[in-house]
Scaffold this motif. Structure first.
Motif, PDB file in Angstrom:
ATOM      1  N   PRO A 157      16.253  16.524  48.558  1.00 28.04           N
ATOM      2  CA  PRO A 157      17.210  17.361  49.305  1.00 28.04           C
ATOM      3  C   PRO A 157      17.362  16.910  50.762  1.00 28.04           C
ATOM      4  O   PRO A 157      18.475  16.892  51.298  1.00 28.04           O
ATOM      5  CB  PRO A 157      16.592  18.759  49.203  1.00 28.04           C
ATOM      6  N   ALA A 158      16.260  16.518  51.387  1.00 29.75           N
ATOM      7  CA  ALA A 158      16.349  16.064  52.787  1.00 29.75           C
ATOM      8  C   ALA A 158      17.232  14.820  52.886  1.00 29.75           C
ATOM      9  O   ALA A 158      18.072  14.715  53.790  1.00 29.75           O
ATOM     10  CB  ALA A 158      14.947  15.771  53.324  1.00 29.75           C
ATOM     11  N   GLN A 159      17.058  13.881  51.961  1.00 31.55           N
ATOM     12  CA  GLN A 159      17.871  12.666  51.994  1.00 31.55           C
ATOM     13  C   GLN A 159      19.351  12.984  51.766  1.00 31.55           C
ATOM     14  O   GLN A 159      20.214  12.360  52.374  1.00 31.55           O
ATOM     15  CB  GLN A 159      17.369  11.676  50.938  1.00 31.55           C
ATOM     16  N   VAL A 160      19.633  13.965  50.911  1.00 27.33           N
ATOM     17  CA  VAL A 160      21.021  14.359  50.667  1.00 27.33           C
ATOM     18  C   VAL A 160      21.651  14.930  51.934  1.00 27.33           C
ATOM     19  O   VAL A 160      22.770  14.566  52.316  1.00 27.33           O
ATOM     20  CB  VAL A 160      21.108  15.375  49.499  1.00 27.33           C
ATOM     21  N   LEU A 161      20.912  15.823  52.615  1.00 25.58           N
ATOM     22  CA  LEU A 161      21.466  16.424  53.843  1.00 25.58           C
ATOM     23  C   LEU A 161      21.692  15.362  54.922  1.00 25.58           C
ATOM     24  O   LEU A 161      22.715  15.376  55.618  1.00 25.58           O
ATOM     25  CB  LEU A 161      20.532  17.513  54.371  1.00 25.58           C
ATOM     26  N   LEU A 162      20.756  14.440  55.051  1.00 23.52           N
ATOM     27  CA  LEU A 162      20.905  13.394  56.066  1.00 23.52           C
ATOM     28  C   LEU A 162      22.051  12.452  55.716  1.00 23.52           C
ATOM     29  O   LEU A 162      22.835  12.058  56.593  1.00 23.52           O
ATOM     30  CB  LEU A 162      19.590  12.614  56.216  1.00 23.52           C
ATOM     31  N   ARG A 163      22.174  12.113  54.449  1.00 26.82           N
ATOM     32  CA  ARG A 163      23.267  11.224  54.028  1.00 26.82           C
ATOM     33  C   ARG A 163      24.619  11.904  54.225  1.00 26.82           C
ATOM     34  O   ARG A 163      25.604  11.267  54.588  1.00 26.82           O
ATOM     35  CB  ARG A 163      23.073  10.810  52.562  1.00 26.82           C
ATOM     36  N   TRP A 164      24.675  13.213  53.980  1.00 28.06           N
ATOM     37  CA  TRP A 164      25.909  13.960  54.221  1.00 28.06           C
ATOM     38  C   TRP A 164      26.340  13.764  55.687  1.00 28.06           C
ATOM     39  O   TRP A 164      27.516  13.518  55.964  1.00 28.06           O
ATOM     40  CB  TRP A 164      25.689  15.454  53.930  1.00 28.06           C
ATOM     41  N   GLY A 165      25.389  13.847  56.601  1.00 29.93           N
ATOM     42  CA  GLY A 165      25.718  13.652  58.020  1.00 29.93           C
ATOM     43  C   GLY A 165      26.210  12.250  58.303  1.00 29.93           C
ATOM     44  O   GLY A 165      27.216  12.062  58.994  1.00 29.93           O
ATOM     45  N   VAL A 166      25.520  11.266  57.728  1.00 33.16           N
ATOM     46  CA  VAL A 166      25.917   9.868  57.933  1.00 33.16           C
ATOM     47  C   VAL A 166      27.323   9.629  57.377  1.00 33.16           C
ATOM     48  O   VAL A 166      28.154   8.970  58.003  1.00 33.16           O
ATOM     49  CB  VAL A 166      24.888   8.915  57.270  1.00 33.16           C
ATOM     50  N   GLU A 167      27.597  10.183  56.208  1.00 35.90           N
ATOM     51  CA  GLU A 167      28.932  10.002  55.587  1.00 35.90           C
ATOM     52  C   GLU A 167      30.017  10.589  56.474  1.00 35.90           C
ATOM     53  O   GLU A 167      31.156  10.135  56.459  1.00 35.90           O
ATOM     54  CB  GLU A 167      28.980  10.690  54.207  1.00 35.90           C
ATOM     55  N   HIS A 168      29.663  11.590  57.255  1.00 42.89           N
ATOM     56  CA  HIS A 168      30.634  12.201  58.164  1.00 42.89           C
ATOM     57  C   HIS A 168      30.637  11.524  59.545  1.00 42.89           C
ATOM     58  O   HIS A 168      31.304  11.985  60.459  1.00 42.89           O
ATOM     59  CB  HIS A 168      30.337  13.696  58.337  1.00 42.89           C
ATOM     60  N   GLY A 169      29.876  10.435  59.674  1.00 40.31           N
ATOM     61  CA  GLY A 169      29.873   9.695  60.941  1.00 40.31           C
ATOM     62  C   GLY A 169      29.030  10.334  62.027  1.00 40.31           C
ATOM     63  O   GLY A 169      29.186  10.027  63.211  1.00 40.31           O
ATOM     64  N   LEU A 170      28.121  11.214  61.618  1.00 39.81           N
ATOM     65  CA  LEU A 170      27.254  11.895  62.588  1.00 39.81           C
ATOM     66  C   LEU A 170      25.967  11.103  62.808  1.00 39.81           C
ATOM     67  O   LEU A 170      25.506  10.394  61.917  1.00 39.81           O
ATOM     68  CB  LEU A 170      26.889  13.293  62.078  1.00 39.81           C
ATOM     69  N   VAL A 171      25.379  11.254  63.986  1.00 38.08           N
ATOM     70  CA  VAL A 171      24.059  10.694  64.255  1.00 38.08           C
ATOM     71  C   VAL A 171      23.042  11.736  63.826  1.00 38.08           C
ATOM     72  O   VAL A 171      23.060  12.864  64.323  1.00 38.08           O
ATOM     73  CB  VAL A 171      23.885  10.381  65.760  1.00 38.08           C
ATOM     74  N   THR A 172      22.178  11.377  62.885  1.00 34.57           N
ATOM     75  CA  THR A 172      21.198  12.347  62.397  1.00 34.57           C
ATOM     76  C   THR A 172      19.817  11.996  62.947  1.00 34.57           C
ATOM     77  O   THR A 172      19.349  10.873  62.784  1.00 34.57           O
ATOM     78  CB  THR A 172      21.151  12.357  60.854  1.00 34.57           C
ATOM     79  N   LEU A 173      19.181  12.951  63.597  1.00 35.30           N
ATOM     80  CA  LEU A 173      17.843  12.744  64.169  1.00 35.30           C
ATOM     81  C   LEU A 173      16.886  13.782  63.597  1.00 35.30           C
ATOM     82  O   LEU A 173      16.586  14.779  64.225  1.00 35.30           O
ATOM     83  CB  LEU A 173      17.885  12.886  65.692  1.00 35.30           C
ATOM     84  N   PRO A 174      16.424  13.561  62.364  1.00 34.20           N
ATOM     85  CA  PRO A 174      15.500  14.522  61.771  1.00 34.20           C
ATOM     86  C   PRO A 174      14.127  14.433  62.430  1.00 34.20           C
ATOM     87  O   PRO A 174      13.737  13.384  62.923  1.00 34.20           O
ATOM     88  CB  PRO A 174      15.422  14.073  60.314  1.00 34.20           C
ATOM     89  N   LYS A 175      13.434  15.542  62.410  1.00 36.50           N
ATOM     90  CA  LYS A 175      12.081  15.566  62.961  1.00 36.50           C
ATOM     91  C   LYS A 175      11.088  15.801  61.823  1.00 36.50           C
ATOM     92  O   LYS A 175      11.288  16.652  60.964  1.00 36.50           O
ATOM     93  CB  LYS A 175      11.965  16.690  64.001  1.00 36.50           C
ATOM     94  N   SER A 176      10.017  15.020  61.793  1.00 40.48           N
ATOM     95  CA  SER A 176       8.902  15.319  60.897  1.00 40.48           C
ATOM     96  C   SER A 176       7.610  14.849  61.549  1.00 40.48           C
ATOM     97  O   SER A 176       7.591  13.862  62.271  1.00 40.48           O
ATOM     98  CB  SER A 176       9.055  14.632  59.531  1.00 40.48           C
ATOM     99  N   THR A 177       6.549  15.576  61.254  1.00 38.11           N
ATOM    100  CA  THR A 177       5.224  15.212  61.757  1.00 38.11           C
ATOM    101  C   THR A 177       4.459  14.379  60.716  1.00 38.11           C
ATOM    102  O   THR A 177       3.333  13.977  60.959  1.00 38.11           O
ATOM    103  CB  THR A 177       4.405  16.480  62.057  1.00 38.11           C
ATOM    104  N   ARG A 178       5.102  14.163  59.544  1.00 38.28           N
ATOM    105  CA  ARG A 178       4.390  13.510  58.439  1.00 38.28           C
ATOM    106  C   ARG A 178       4.988  12.130  58.148  1.00 38.28           C
ATOM    107  O   ARG A 178       6.200  12.002  57.951  1.00 38.28           O
ATOM    108  CB  ARG A 178       4.496  14.374  57.186  1.00 38.28           C
ATOM    109  N   GLU A 179       4.110  11.152  58.075  1.00 37.94           N
ATOM    110  CA  GLU A 179       4.561   9.772  57.889  1.00 37.94           C
ATOM    111  C   GLU A 179       5.416   9.606  56.629  1.00 37.94           C
ATOM    112  O   GLU A 179       6.467   8.957  56.662  1.00 37.94           O
ATOM    113  CB  GLU A 179       3.355   8.821  57.828  1.00 37.94           C
TER     114      GLU A 179
END
Ligand SMILES: NC(=O)c1ccc[n+]([C@@H]2O[C@H](COP(=O)([O-])OP(=O)(O)OC[C@H]3O[C@@H](n4cnc5c(N)ncnc54)[C@H](OP(=O)(O)O)[C@@H]3O)[C@@H](O)[C@H]2O)c1
Length: 106
Positions: A45-67
């Motif tokens: 699901p996280a990859q889908v949400l991030l890809r949705w942003g990329v497909e719309h030409g958005l810069v996506t800066l997700p945050k995670s504390t886990r490698e």
């Protein structure tokens, strides 16, 4: 919170837009529509949400504390979302602010 009017204006003016909290602060990763799309293409699901942003030409800066999640979140450039998936994700707009809402003047 997809801010379509703002995005359209920025596109017209050549302004790059960042998807702020592109993972909904983690609050909508369990959404059934997102989960269905993710399952169908073998992504998370996280990859889908991030890809949705990329497909719309958005810069996506997700945050995670886990490698493992940081690597997962970076692995979104080997697939695309088709029109049906994009339309389904577009339709999920709730107008929901996960953090500071610039419309609040207080
Ligand atoms: N929202 C704000 O108030 C704010 C303010 C200033 C700057 N920023 C910046 O904006 C960006 C977005 O950060 P954000 O925290 O607001 O929202 P976000 O990136 O939408 O969501 C982060 C949340 O999602 C979880 N997460 C990350 N990757 C995941 C994955 N693959 N699967 C499941 N859960 C996952 C994270 O938990 P784990 O860490 O446990 O993985 C965290 O709880 C960051 O670069 C941040 O520095 C945000």
């Amino acid at each position: 919170m997809q801010h379509r009017e703002t995005r359209a204006l920025c596109k017209e003016k050549g302004i790059v837009v960042e998807a702020y909290s592109p993972l909904t602060h983690g609050k909508r990763l369990g959404d059934p529509t997102v989960a269905k799309i993710a399952k169908a293409i073998g992504k998370t699901p996280a990859q889908v949400l991030l890809r949705w942003g990329v497909e719309h030409g958005l810069v996506t800066l997700p945050k995670s504390t886990r490698e493992a999640r940081i690597l997962e979140n970076a692995s979104i450039f080997d697939f695309t979302l088709d029109e049906t998936a994009m339309n389904a994700l577009d339709a999920l707009d709730e107008g929901r602010a996960t953090g500071w809402d610039p419309r609040d003047q207080d």
